[in-house]
Enzyme design. Structure first.
Site, PDB file in Angstrom:
ATOM      1  N   ARG A   1       0.852  -1.185   0.000  1.00 46.72           N
ATOM      2  CA  ARG A   1       0.000   0.000   0.000  1.00 46.72           C
ATOM      3  C   ARG A   1       0.890   1.237   0.000  1.00 46.72           C
ATOM      4  O   ARG A   1       1.735   1.396   0.880  1.00 46.72           O
ATOM      5  CB  ARG A   1      -0.910   0.002   1.242  1.00 46.72           C
ATOM      6  CG  ARG A   1      -1.722   1.261   1.334  1.00 46.72           C
ATOM      7  CD  ARG A   1      -2.635   1.354   2.555  1.00 46.72           C
ATOM      8  NE  ARG A   1      -3.181   2.699   2.571  1.00 46.72           N
ATOM      9  CZ  ARG A   1      -3.255   3.479   3.641  1.00 46.72           C
ATOM     10  NH1 ARG A   1      -2.865   3.059   4.822  1.00 46.72           N
ATOM     11  NH2 ARG A   1      -3.732   4.701   3.540  1.00 46.72           N
TER      12      ARG A   1
ATOM     13  N   HIS B   1      -2.957  11.055   0.858  1.00 47.72           N
ATOM     14  CA  HIS B   1      -2.452  10.823   2.217  1.00 47.72           C
ATOM     15  C   HIS B   1      -1.811  12.128   2.698  1.00 47.72           C
ATOM     16  O   HIS B   1      -0.605  12.206   2.918  1.00 47.72           O
ATOM     17  CB  HIS B   1      -1.454   9.658   2.223  1.00 47.72           C
ATOM     18  CG  HIS B   1      -1.262   9.021   3.579  1.00 47.72           C
ATOM     19  ND1 HIS B   1      -1.439   7.672   3.800  1.00 47.72           N
ATOM     20  CD2 HIS B   1      -0.907   9.546   4.771  1.00 47.72           C
ATOM     21  CE1 HIS B   1      -1.191   7.399   5.077  1.00 47.72           C
ATOM     22  NE2 HIS B   1      -0.866   8.523   5.682  1.00 47.72           N
TER      23      HIS B   1
ATOM     24  N   GLU C   1      -7.671   8.644   6.326  1.00 49.91           N
ATOM     25  CA  GLU C   1      -7.951   9.243   7.634  1.00 49.91           C
ATOM     26  C   GLU C   1      -8.417  10.693   7.586  1.00 49.91           C
ATOM     27  O   GLU C   1      -7.721  11.602   8.059  1.00 49.91           O
ATOM     28  CB  GLU C   1      -6.704   9.135   8.520  1.00 49.91           C
ATOM     29  CG  GLU C   1      -6.218   7.711   8.697  1.00 49.91           C
ATOM     30  CD  GLU C   1      -5.099   7.589   9.727  1.00 49.91           C
ATOM     31  OE1 GLU C   1      -4.514   8.609  10.100  1.00 49.91           O
ATOM     32  OE2 GLU C   1      -4.818   6.461  10.152  1.00 49.91           O
TER      33      GLU C   1
ATOM     34  N   ASN D   1      -7.909   1.888   9.594  1.00 46.46           N
ATOM     35  CA  ASN D   1      -6.595   2.125  10.185  1.00 46.46           C
ATOM     36  C   ASN D   1      -6.801   2.138  11.687  1.00 46.46           C
ATOM     37  O   ASN D   1      -7.589   2.946  12.187  1.00 46.46           O
ATOM     38  CB  ASN D   1      -6.035   3.490   9.771  1.00 46.46           C
ATOM     39  CG  ASN D   1      -5.578   3.527   8.322  1.00 46.46           C
ATOM     40  OD1 ASN D   1      -5.662   2.531   7.611  1.00 46.46           O
ATOM     41  ND2 ASN D   1      -5.100   4.672   7.891  1.00 46.46           N
TER      42      ASN D   1
ATOM     43  N   TYR E   1      -4.826   1.517  15.722  1.00 47.77           N
ATOM     44  CA  TYR E   1      -3.556   1.346  16.415  1.00 47.77           C
ATOM     45  C   TYR E   1      -3.697   0.951  17.880  1.00 47.77           C
ATOM     46  O   TYR E   1      -2.865   0.241  18.412  1.00 47.77           O
ATOM     47  CB  TYR E   1      -2.738   2.646  16.331  1.00 47.77           C
ATOM     48  CG  TYR E   1      -2.140   2.872  14.963  1.00 47.77           C
ATOM     49  CD1 TYR E   1      -2.894   3.418  13.923  1.00 47.77           C
ATOM     50  CD2 TYR E   1      -0.818   2.511  14.688  1.00 47.77           C
ATOM     51  CE1 TYR E   1      -2.360   3.606  12.662  1.00 47.77           C
ATOM     52  CE2 TYR E   1      -0.273   2.704  13.428  1.00 47.77           C
ATOM     53  CZ  TYR E   1      -1.038   3.242  12.420  1.00 47.77           C
ATOM     54  OH  TYR E   1      -0.498   3.420  11.171  1.00 47.77           O
TER      55      TYR E   1
ATOM     56  N   GLU F   1      -4.039  -0.150   7.936  1.00 51.64           N
ATOM     57  CA  GLU F   1      -2.910   0.246   8.790  1.00 51.64           C
ATOM     58  C   GLU F   1      -3.091  -0.317  10.187  1.00 51.64           C
ATOM     59  O   GLU F   1      -4.213  -0.353  10.711  1.00 51.64           O
ATOM     60  CB  GLU F   1      -2.809   1.776   8.944  1.00 51.64           C
ATOM     61  CG  GLU F   1      -2.038   2.472   7.857  1.00 51.64           C
ATOM     62  CD  GLU F   1      -1.946   3.977   8.081  1.00 51.64           C
ATOM     63  OE1 GLU F   1      -1.771   4.403   9.236  1.00 51.64           O
ATOM     64  OE2 GLU F   1      -2.051   4.710   7.091  1.00 51.64           O
TER      65      GLU F   1
ATOM     66  N   TRP G   1       1.649  -1.100   9.425  1.00 52.38           N
ATOM     67  CA  TRP G   1       2.311   0.184   9.193  1.00 52.38           C
ATOM     68  C   TRP G   1       3.574   0.193  10.023  1.00 52.38           C
ATOM     69  O   TRP G   1       3.494   0.032  11.228  1.00 52.38           O
ATOM     70  CB  TRP G   1       1.393   1.342   9.611  1.00 52.38           C
ATOM     71  CG  TRP G   1       2.052   2.658   9.390  1.00 52.38           C
ATOM     72  CD1 TRP G   1       2.873   3.338  10.249  1.00 52.38           C
ATOM     73  CD2 TRP G   1       1.978   3.444   8.193  1.00 52.38           C
ATOM     74  NE1 TRP G   1       3.310   4.494   9.666  1.00 52.38           N
ATOM     75  CE2 TRP G   1       2.783   4.593   8.418  1.00 52.38           C
ATOM     76  CE3 TRP G   1       1.325   3.290   6.965  1.00 52.38           C
ATOM     77  CZ2 TRP G   1       2.947   5.582   7.435  1.00 52.38           C
ATOM     78  CZ3 TRP G   1       1.487   4.275   6.017  1.00 52.38           C
ATOM     79  CH2 TRP G   1       2.289   5.411   6.244  1.00 52.38           C
TER      80      TRP G   1
ATOM     81  N   GLU H   1       7.633  10.703  10.367  1.00 52.87           N
ATOM     82  CA  GLU H   1       6.415  10.520  11.156  1.00 52.87           C
ATOM     83  C   GLU H   1       5.783  11.888  11.462  1.00 52.87           C
ATOM     84  O   GLU H   1       5.552  12.254  12.602  1.00 52.87           O
ATOM     85  CB  GLU H   1       6.744   9.700  12.408  1.00 52.87           C
ATOM     86  CG  GLU H   1       5.617   9.415  13.378  1.00 52.87           C
ATOM     87  CD  GLU H   1       4.334   8.824  12.776  1.00 52.87           C
ATOM     88  OE1 GLU H   1       4.395   8.187  11.705  1.00 52.87           O
ATOM     89  OE2 GLU H   1       3.269   9.021  13.382  1.00 52.87           O
TER      90      GLU H   1
HETATM   91  C1  GBH Z   1      -1.562   6.941  10.822  1.00 51.24           C
HETATM   92  O1  GBH Z   1      -2.381   7.737  11.608  1.00 51.24           O
HETATM   93  C2  GBH Z   1      -1.178   7.638   9.551  1.00 51.24           C
HETATM   94  O2  GBH Z   1      -2.021   7.251   8.486  1.00 51.24           O
HETATM   95  C3  GBH Z   1       0.264   7.419   9.162  1.00 51.24           C
HETATM   96  O3  GBH Z   1       0.618   8.305   8.156  1.00 51.24           O
HETATM   97  C4  GBH Z   1       1.148   7.525  10.378  1.00 51.24           C
HETATM   98  O4  GBH Z   1       2.500   7.432  10.057  1.00 51.24           O
HETATM   99  C5  GBH Z   1       0.760   6.418  11.320  1.00 51.24           C
HETATM  100  O5  GBH Z   1      -0.575   6.503  11.650  1.00 51.24           O
HETATM  101  C6  GBH Z   1       1.530   6.430  12.630  1.00 51.24           C
HETATM  102  O6  GBH Z   1       1.207   7.537  13.399  1.00 51.24           O
HETATM  103  O7  GBH Z   1      -2.889  13.052  20.027  1.00 51.24           O
HETATM  104  O8  GBH Z   1      -4.965  14.119  19.469  1.00 51.24           O
HETATM  105  O9  GBH Z   1      -3.053  14.552  18.143  1.00 51.24           O
HETATM  106  C7  GBH Z   1      -2.713   7.151  12.840  1.00 51.24           C
HETATM  107  C8  GBH Z   1      -3.932   7.752  13.468  1.00 51.24           C
HETATM  108  C9  GBH Z   1      -4.803   9.498  14.775  1.00 51.24           C
HETATM  109  C10 GBH Z   1      -2.815   8.452  15.468  1.00 51.24           C
HETATM  110  C11 GBH Z   1      -4.468  10.676  15.639  1.00 51.24           C
HETATM  111  C12 GBH Z   1      -2.460   9.612  16.329  1.00 51.24           C
HETATM  112  C13 GBH Z   1      -3.184  11.401  17.594  1.00 51.24           C
HETATM  113  C14 GBH Z   1      -4.279  12.249  18.001  1.00 51.24           C
HETATM  114  N1  GBH Z   1      -3.590   8.854  14.315  1.00 51.24           N
HETATM  115  N2  GBH Z   1      -3.657  10.270  16.777  1.00 51.24           N
HETATM  116  S1  GBH Z   1      -3.750  13.595  18.970  1.00 51.24           S
END
Ligand code: GBH
Length: 617
Positions: free
Chosen positions: A78, A124, A171, A310, A312, A376, A426, A433
């Site tokens: 991807r 993205h 996202e 996606n 985590y 992801e 991912w 990052e």
């Molecule tokens: C993904 O987002 C992205 O698609 C990717 O590009 C990135 O490298 C990867 O994750 C790793 O981070 O603390 O309120 O600012 C992940 C989803 C949603 C995770 C927002 C971090 C932080 C919210 N993200 N979250 S805040």
């Protein structure tokens, strides 16, 4: 023991990346600026003060990257297309850049040649800067929807003959909230005047989201009307969203968990899959939530062929707080009894909790009733960036994360009956990052930014092995034939780890057979290739013997990577010959091998050589 069910052959798994996070070469071959170019160069916007000018240099190293993906034996990749490489100024009346088209076209061809399915994200986060300057980018509904659709159409036209899996947007929550609400991502707008001179966090994120949803839905309509009948691909959106567990059993915290999900996921998923906004959002925002006209609702509802996920982590949800982007719910990882939910990652927002992944898969399947593509899922090991490479690649916490995640994925599929079609950890590489810069590493492959060398981490090997064991293989499949992966210490091949699994003979490098005899580790899935045994051998001589094989095939380990040497040396059929040859290339003392006669030596070696060379090419 009952045979475990295996994931079907057409289950798509692979690694994921995004254009701005890996490409670099920001002013090469006619690329226009994206909103992340200058934003990441602005002091204070990234944690380490670094930008995306080089990243993992993948715009230049893409062939090597694909060769590594191929060596990993993965089935899909991807990646995302940088809009400003295709249309440098971004707009529907702006010129198209043939070099940008050629770049991604070449990448797609190379992937297909390697047997890897391209899974392509159109957006993205790297909006062409010009569109932001010209009319406010995602804030301007009348312009952005048309410009995005025009860009998407060019991609379908240029790549759709070969790309059968499209993601419109990655996202949208992050685009709206982090870019226009918290102001931590490009374009960095928000109400906080210490952070940004412009912006309104109370209105802009909801407007941007509205325009993102319409852009997505309009591009899907174009695909379905103009391309799908002939190209026969799938298209959808991919949403971030983590599982929410009530902090405790109080009714307000149980309600809070659902309200958090309504904003984290329902904000986009309810309109796209169900055709309405969550009640909680309507109540919370009143007339700040832009509604769709009946025609727009008809366009939006049902505008994704699948659910793109996606995810985590999991949050413990507590009623209260004033963060609208979390539904006025507070998040914590610390339970009421003081214990932590899981293992802490390098970034504050991420802890391990595999049960949450399984619960989320079930929730999404029941609520939205479409096949799920996990696009992801991953983990950044705390402190990994400050370790020497040899230590960093032993990424224990990431291996445990993926052990839990794959188990949850498996149980969701076979115990809970959830329809899951893909899994993309991912990320393929450590990379840029975003606001964290390069200090947070999400890769299953370590990137040494000084040399741009890539080193597979244990997590990559874990995942490769897991899918080899848990997925049905093609009949007569031979992938991965070569189980040796590049090592960070090439000068000492004896520490070269082989991926474990049915096609490898890891034990050969780790311990001698019970009689003290070392066996050559070279083995294909369909059987042992080399029958050499090395008596009285120490580890080093087995390794040298293995190197000798490689040389005969026309391969060598150079700078930690398996490469083709110009021409294969003539095939040596006499096993004893290698002892001398090894000596010549290394000062290490070589114990004389006591080879077991290789009867078929003359028949396998040339054929085998060709196969191996093809694999590395
Ligand atoms: C993904 O987002 C992205 O698609 C990717 O590009 C990135 O490298 C990867 O994750 C790793 O981070 O603390 O309120 O600012 C992940 C989803 C949603 C995770 C927002 C971090 C932080 C919210 N993200 N979250 S805040």
């Amino acid at each position: 023991m009952a045979m475990q069910k295996k994931l079907p052959r057409d289950f798509i798994w692979g690694f994921a990346t995004a254009s701005f996070q890996i490409e670099g070469s920001v002013d090469v071959d006619g690329r226009g600026k994206s909103i992340w170019d200058d934003f990441s160069r602005t002091p204070g916007k990234t944690l380490d003060g670094k930008n995306g000018d080089v990243a993992t240099d993948s715009y230049r190293l893409w062939r090597e990257d694909i060769a590594l993906l191929k060596q990993y034996g993965i089935r899909a990749y991807r990646f995302s297309i940088a809009w400003s490489r295709i249309i440098p100024l971004g707009g529907r009346n702006d010129p198209v850049n043939p070099k940008g088209i050629k770049f991604y076209s070449d990448v797609i061809d190379e992937l297909l040649k390697a047997g890897i399915t391209p899974f392509v994200t159109l957006y993205h986060w790297d909006l062409p800067q010009e569109l932001h300057d010209r009319y406010g980018g995602w804030l301007n509904k009348d312009e952005i929807v048309q410009d995005y659709v025009n860009y998407a159409r060019i991609c379908f036209q240029s790549f759709g003959d070969r790309v059968k899996h499209w993601l419109t947007l990655n996202e949208p929550w992050c685009v709206a909230v982090l870019g226009y609400g918290r102001g931590v991502f490009a374009p960095g707008r928000c109400s906080d005047r210490n952070r940004s001179q412009e912006g309104d966090s109370s209105t802009e994120p909801w407007i941007v989201a509205h325009n993102l949803i319409l852009s997505h839905a309009s591009a899907v309509k174009v695909y379905r009307d103009e391309f799908k009948p002939t190209q026969q691909g799938q298209i959808g959106i991919t949403l971030n969203g983590d599982w929410e567990v009530p902090y405790d059993n109080s009714p307000e915290n149980i309600a809070a968990a659902q309200q958090a999900l309504d904003v984290a996921i329902g904000w986009y998923a309810d309109p796209v899959y169900l055709g309405f906004y969550p009640d909680h959002m309507k109540k919370m925002l009143g007339n700040r939530l832009p509604d769709f006209t009946p025609e727009e609702w008809a366009l939006v509802k049902g505008s994704s062929d699948f659910y793109g996920m996606n995810t985590y982590t999991t949050n413990l949800a507590k009623a209260g707080g004033s963060d609208e982007f979390q539904g006025n719910v507070d998040y914590t990882f610390t339970r009421a009894d003081g214990t932590e939910l899981g293992t802490q990652a390098h970034c504050s927002w991420l802890q391990t909790y595999p049960e949450g992944f399984r619960a989320l898969l079930n929730y999404v399947w029941k609520r939205y009733k479409l096949p799920i593509y996990v696009t992801e899922n991953g983990f950044a090991v705390k402190g990994e960036d400050s370790l020497p490479i040899e230590e960093a690649i032993k990424d224990h916490d990431r291996v445990e994360y993926f052990r839990g995640a794959t188990e949850s994925l498996y149980k969701a599929m076979y115990e809970d009956g959830v329809d899951i079609r893909s899994y993309f950890p991912w990320s393929f590489l450590d990379n840029f990052e975003w606001a964290d810069g390069y200090g947070t590493r999400f890769g299953v492959t370590y990137v040494d930014y000084k040399t741009q060398k890539r080193y597979p981490k244990e997590s990559a090997k874990f995942l490769i092995k897991w899918f080899r064991e848990h997925q049905e293989q093609e009949p007569g499949s031979t992938t991965p034939l070569l189980s040796a992966l590049p090592s960070p210490t090439p000068e000492n091949l004896s520490t070269h780890t082989l991926a474990e699994g049915p096609s490898a003979t890891t034990t050969a490098f780790h311990s001698p057979a019970s009689n003290g005899v070392w066996k050559c580790p070279l083995k294909l899935e369909n059987g042992r290739v080399c029958h050499h045994e090395i008596a009285n051998g120490e580890k080093g001589s087995v390794a040298e013997h293995f190197e000798w094989h490689l040389r005969n095939i026309g391969l060598a380990v150079r700078n930690g990577e398996l490469t083709l040497i110009e021409s294969a040396s003539p095939v040596k059929e006499v096993p004893a010959a290698h002892a001398t040859e090894s000596k010549a290339s290394t000062p290490r003392a070589v114990n004389k091998a006591s080879p077991v006669a290789e009867k078929k030596a003359g028949t396998w070696s040339s054929k085998f050589r060709d196969t191996m060379r093809k694999l590395v090419m």
